[in-house]
Design a protein around this motif. Sequence first.
Motif, PDB file in Angstrom:
ATOM      1  N   UNK A   1       6.034   8.576   5.567  1.00  0.00           N
ATOM      2  CA  UNK A   1       7.149   8.780   6.503  1.00  0.00           C
ATOM      3  C   UNK A   1       6.690   9.570   7.717  1.00  0.00           C
ATOM      4  N   UNK A   2       5.998  10.664   7.518  1.00  0.00           N
ATOM      5  CA  UNK A   2       5.564  11.501   8.637  1.00  0.00           C
ATOM      6  C   UNK A   2       4.451  10.834   9.441  1.00  0.00           C
ATOM      7  N   UNK A   3       3.649   9.997   8.797  1.00  0.00           N
ATOM      8  CA  UNK A   3       2.651   9.216   9.538  1.00  0.00           C
ATOM      9  C   UNK A   3       3.332   8.294  10.536  1.00  0.00           C
ATOM     10  N   UNK A   4       4.387   7.628  10.103  1.00  0.00           N
ATOM     11  CA  UNK A   4       5.150   6.753  11.003  1.00  0.00           C
ATOM     12  C   UNK A   4       5.821   7.563  12.105  1.00  0.00           C
ATOM     13  N   UNK A   5       6.419   8.663  11.726  1.00  0.00           N
ATOM     14  CA  UNK A   5       7.153   9.491  12.676  1.00  0.00           C
ATOM     15  C   UNK A   5       6.249  10.026  13.779  1.00  0.00           C
ATOM     16  N   UNK A   6       5.036  10.371  13.430  1.00  0.00           N
ATOM     17  CA  UNK A   6       4.131  11.029  14.373  1.00  0.00           C
ATOM     18  C   UNK A   6       3.244  10.073  15.169  1.00  0.00           C
TER      19      UNK A   6
ATOM     20  N   UNK B   1      -3.052   1.944   0.747  1.00  0.00           N
ATOM     21  CA  UNK B   1      -2.194   1.562   1.878  1.00  0.00           C
ATOM     22  C   UNK B   1      -2.377   2.504   3.058  1.00  0.00           C
ATOM     23  N   UNK B   2      -2.633   3.776   2.793  1.00  0.00           N
ATOM     24  CA  UNK B   2      -2.810   4.731   3.889  1.00  0.00           C
ATOM     25  C   UNK B   2      -4.039   4.393   4.729  1.00  0.00           C
ATOM     26  N   UNK B   3      -5.102   3.946   4.083  1.00  0.00           N
ATOM     27  CA  UNK B   3      -6.289   3.525   4.824  1.00  0.00           C
ATOM     28  C   UNK B   3      -5.985   2.279   5.649  1.00  0.00           C
ATOM     29  N   UNK B   4      -5.230   1.354   5.082  1.00  0.00           N
ATOM     30  CA  UNK B   4      -4.864   0.143   5.807  1.00  0.00           C
ATOM     31  C   UNK B   4      -4.019   0.474   7.037  1.00  0.00           C
ATOM     32  N   UNK B   5      -3.106   1.408   6.867  1.00  0.00           N
ATOM     33  CA  UNK B   5      -2.275   1.812   8.004  1.00  0.00           C
ATOM     34  C   UNK B   5      -3.139   2.368   9.123  1.00  0.00           C
ATOM     35  N   UNK B   6      -4.080   3.233   8.773  1.00  0.00           N
ATOM     36  CA  UNK B   6      -4.937   3.855   9.781  1.00  0.00           C
ATOM     37  C   UNK B   6      -5.834   2.822  10.456  1.00  0.00           C
ATOM     38  N   UNK B   7      -6.348   1.877   9.670  1.00  0.00           N
ATOM     39  CA  UNK B   7      -7.236   0.851  10.216  1.00  0.00           C
ATOM     40  C   UNK B   7      -6.528  -0.063  11.216  1.00  0.00           C
ATOM     41  N   UNK B   8      -5.227  -0.274  11.036  1.00  0.00           N
ATOM     42  CA  UNK B   8      -4.473  -1.211  11.879  1.00  0.00           C
ATOM     43  C   UNK B   8      -3.531  -0.501  12.858  1.00  0.00           C
ATOM     44  N   UNK B   9      -3.582   0.812  12.879  1.00  0.00           N
ATOM     45  CA  UNK B   9      -2.614   1.577  13.680  1.00  0.00           C
ATOM     46  C   UNK B   9      -2.662   1.223  15.157  1.00  0.00           C
TER      47      UNK B   9
ATOM     48  N   UNK C   1       5.858  -4.448   1.057  1.00  0.00           N
ATOM     49  CA  UNK C   1       6.441  -4.352   2.395  1.00  0.00           C
ATOM     50  C   UNK C   1       5.606  -3.476   3.310  1.00  0.00           C
ATOM     51  N   UNK C   2       5.100  -2.363   2.776  1.00  0.00           N
ATOM     52  CA  UNK C   2       4.238  -1.479   3.567  1.00  0.00           C
ATOM     53  C   UNK C   2       2.914  -2.168   3.890  1.00  0.00           C
ATOM     54  N   UNK C   3       2.390  -2.933   2.945  1.00  0.00           N
ATOM     55  CA  UNK C   3       1.170  -3.705   3.182  1.00  0.00           C
ATOM     56  C   UNK C   3       1.377  -4.701   4.327  1.00  0.00           C
ATOM     57  N   UNK C   4       2.503  -5.421   4.305  1.00  0.00           N
ATOM     58  CA  UNK C   4       2.806  -6.377   5.383  1.00  0.00           C
ATOM     59  C   UNK C   4       2.926  -5.657   6.715  1.00  0.00           C
ATOM     60  N   UNK C   5       3.554  -4.483   6.703  1.00  0.00           N
ATOM     61  CA  UNK C   5       3.672  -3.681   7.918  1.00  0.00           C
ATOM     62  C   UNK C   5       2.297  -3.346   8.478  1.00  0.00           C
TER      63      UNK C   5
ATOM     64  N   UNK D   1       3.090  -8.034 -10.358  1.00  0.00           N
ATOM     65  CA  UNK D   1       1.991  -7.078 -10.184  1.00  0.00           C
ATOM     66  C   UNK D   1       0.803  -7.723  -9.484  1.00  0.00           C
ATOM     67  N   UNK D   2       0.693  -9.048  -9.571  1.00  0.00           N
ATOM     68  CA  UNK D   2      -0.343  -9.751  -8.821  1.00  0.00           C
ATOM     69  C   UNK D   2       0.102  -9.939  -7.376  1.00  0.00           C
ATOM     70  N   UNK D   3       1.280 -10.521  -7.182  1.00  0.00           N
ATOM     71  CA  UNK D   3       1.747 -10.875  -5.842  1.00  0.00           C
ATOM     72  C   UNK D   3       1.958  -9.670  -4.936  1.00  0.00           C
ATOM     73  N   UNK D   4       2.369  -8.535  -5.489  1.00  0.00           N
ATOM     74  CA  UNK D   4       2.810  -7.429  -4.645  1.00  0.00           C
ATOM     75  C   UNK D   4       1.739  -6.378  -4.390  1.00  0.00           C
ATOM     76  N   UNK D   5       0.570  -6.493  -5.037  1.00  0.00           N
ATOM     77  CA  UNK D   5      -0.453  -5.456  -4.869  1.00  0.00           C
ATOM     78  C   UNK D   5      -1.579  -5.948  -3.957  1.00  0.00           C
ATOM     79  N   UNK D   6      -2.037  -5.094  -3.033  1.00  0.00           N
ATOM     80  CA  UNK D   6      -2.952  -5.542  -1.980  1.00  0.00           C
ATOM     81  C   UNK D   6      -4.419  -5.638  -2.360  1.00  0.00           C
ATOM     82  N   UNK D   7      -4.843  -4.953  -3.400  1.00  0.00           N
ATOM     83  CA  UNK D   7      -6.265  -4.957  -3.766  1.00  0.00           C
ATOM     84  C   UNK D   7      -6.409  -5.237  -5.263  1.00  0.00           C
ATOM     85  N   UNK D   8      -7.549  -5.754  -5.638  1.00  0.00           N
ATOM     86  CA  UNK D   8      -7.782  -6.139  -7.029  1.00  0.00           C
ATOM     87  C   UNK D   8      -8.459  -5.002  -7.782  1.00  0.00           C
ATOM     88  N   UNK D   9      -7.701  -4.370  -8.664  1.00  0.00           N
ATOM     89  CA  UNK D   9      -8.267  -3.319  -9.505  1.00  0.00           C
ATOM     90  C   UNK D   9      -8.226  -3.712 -10.981  1.00  0.00           C
TER      91      UNK D   9
END
Length: 273
Positions: free
Chosen positions: A232-237, A193-201, A165-169, A110-118
């Motif tokens: 999925x649809x974010x990637x597709x589009x 993760x959705x914000x991260x995807x948009x920020x790095x798109x 995996x999505x975070x690494x992507x 739960x530490x290694x796999x999560x991108x933000x500290x909550x």
Amino acid sequence: MKKQNVTFKRIQTFIGLALVLILLNSCTKELFTSGTTREFRLLSNTNGASYQIQVGLPYNYNPTDTYETIYVLDGKEIFGYVANRCREISDKLGVKNVLVVGISYGKDRSIDYTPTKVSSITGGAPQFLSFIENQLIPKIESEFHASPSRESRMILGHSYGGLFGAYAFCVKNKIFGNYLLLSPSFWFDNQVTFKMEKDHRLGNRNRKQLIFMGIGGNEEGDRMLAPFETFYHTLLNNYPNVKLEKNIERNQAHMGSREPNIIKGLEFYFKNR
């Protein structure tokens, strides 16, 4: 009455033994039987954790050749299963097999796999990804003749592992060119993760991507299935060079969908890499 009590105790004992056997069977991990396994520990420079690493070599491994590589999260549980399926699928398709690298836990998944500290047990993904990029991958490439190209590397994760995996992507797309994202926990930290995807798109969208997404049809609707479909649809589009596939195991829940989706994801990978 005494005879009835003895009989009842025997029935209780039998039921207890049966439950123990069921529990043991459910916890049994599949061993890698299709090749040779090399094991070592690697101390992370970024978080101080020690990781047990398993490397599955194909049965016809040639140290003068180069190999594509699958990095498997939750390696302690599913390394053997993934490595054996790779052998079976590559043989069935008549294509070259890969190195399978299982990464077990350092401190806590739960530490290694999560991108933000909550909380106190979240938020270590940046350090864990740095460990993979700067220590583990160079060691695998130098000692096991793994191909050094981005396109030759895949990451496979389930649940929090799928989230990682999505975070690494999103944030370090240059590391992996292939992703198997199984039941990813996109709900984490208000779907950060959705914000991260948009920020790095902008920097990621034109790279070639091979992505398989799998989930169980009986998983929670709002928490798991809805964000799965959104991603999925974010990637597709938005990613013109993505080769994308999704699978929903209709009658399976979170854990039951893992192994069927591993098989389908690996088949997709070996056919399209």
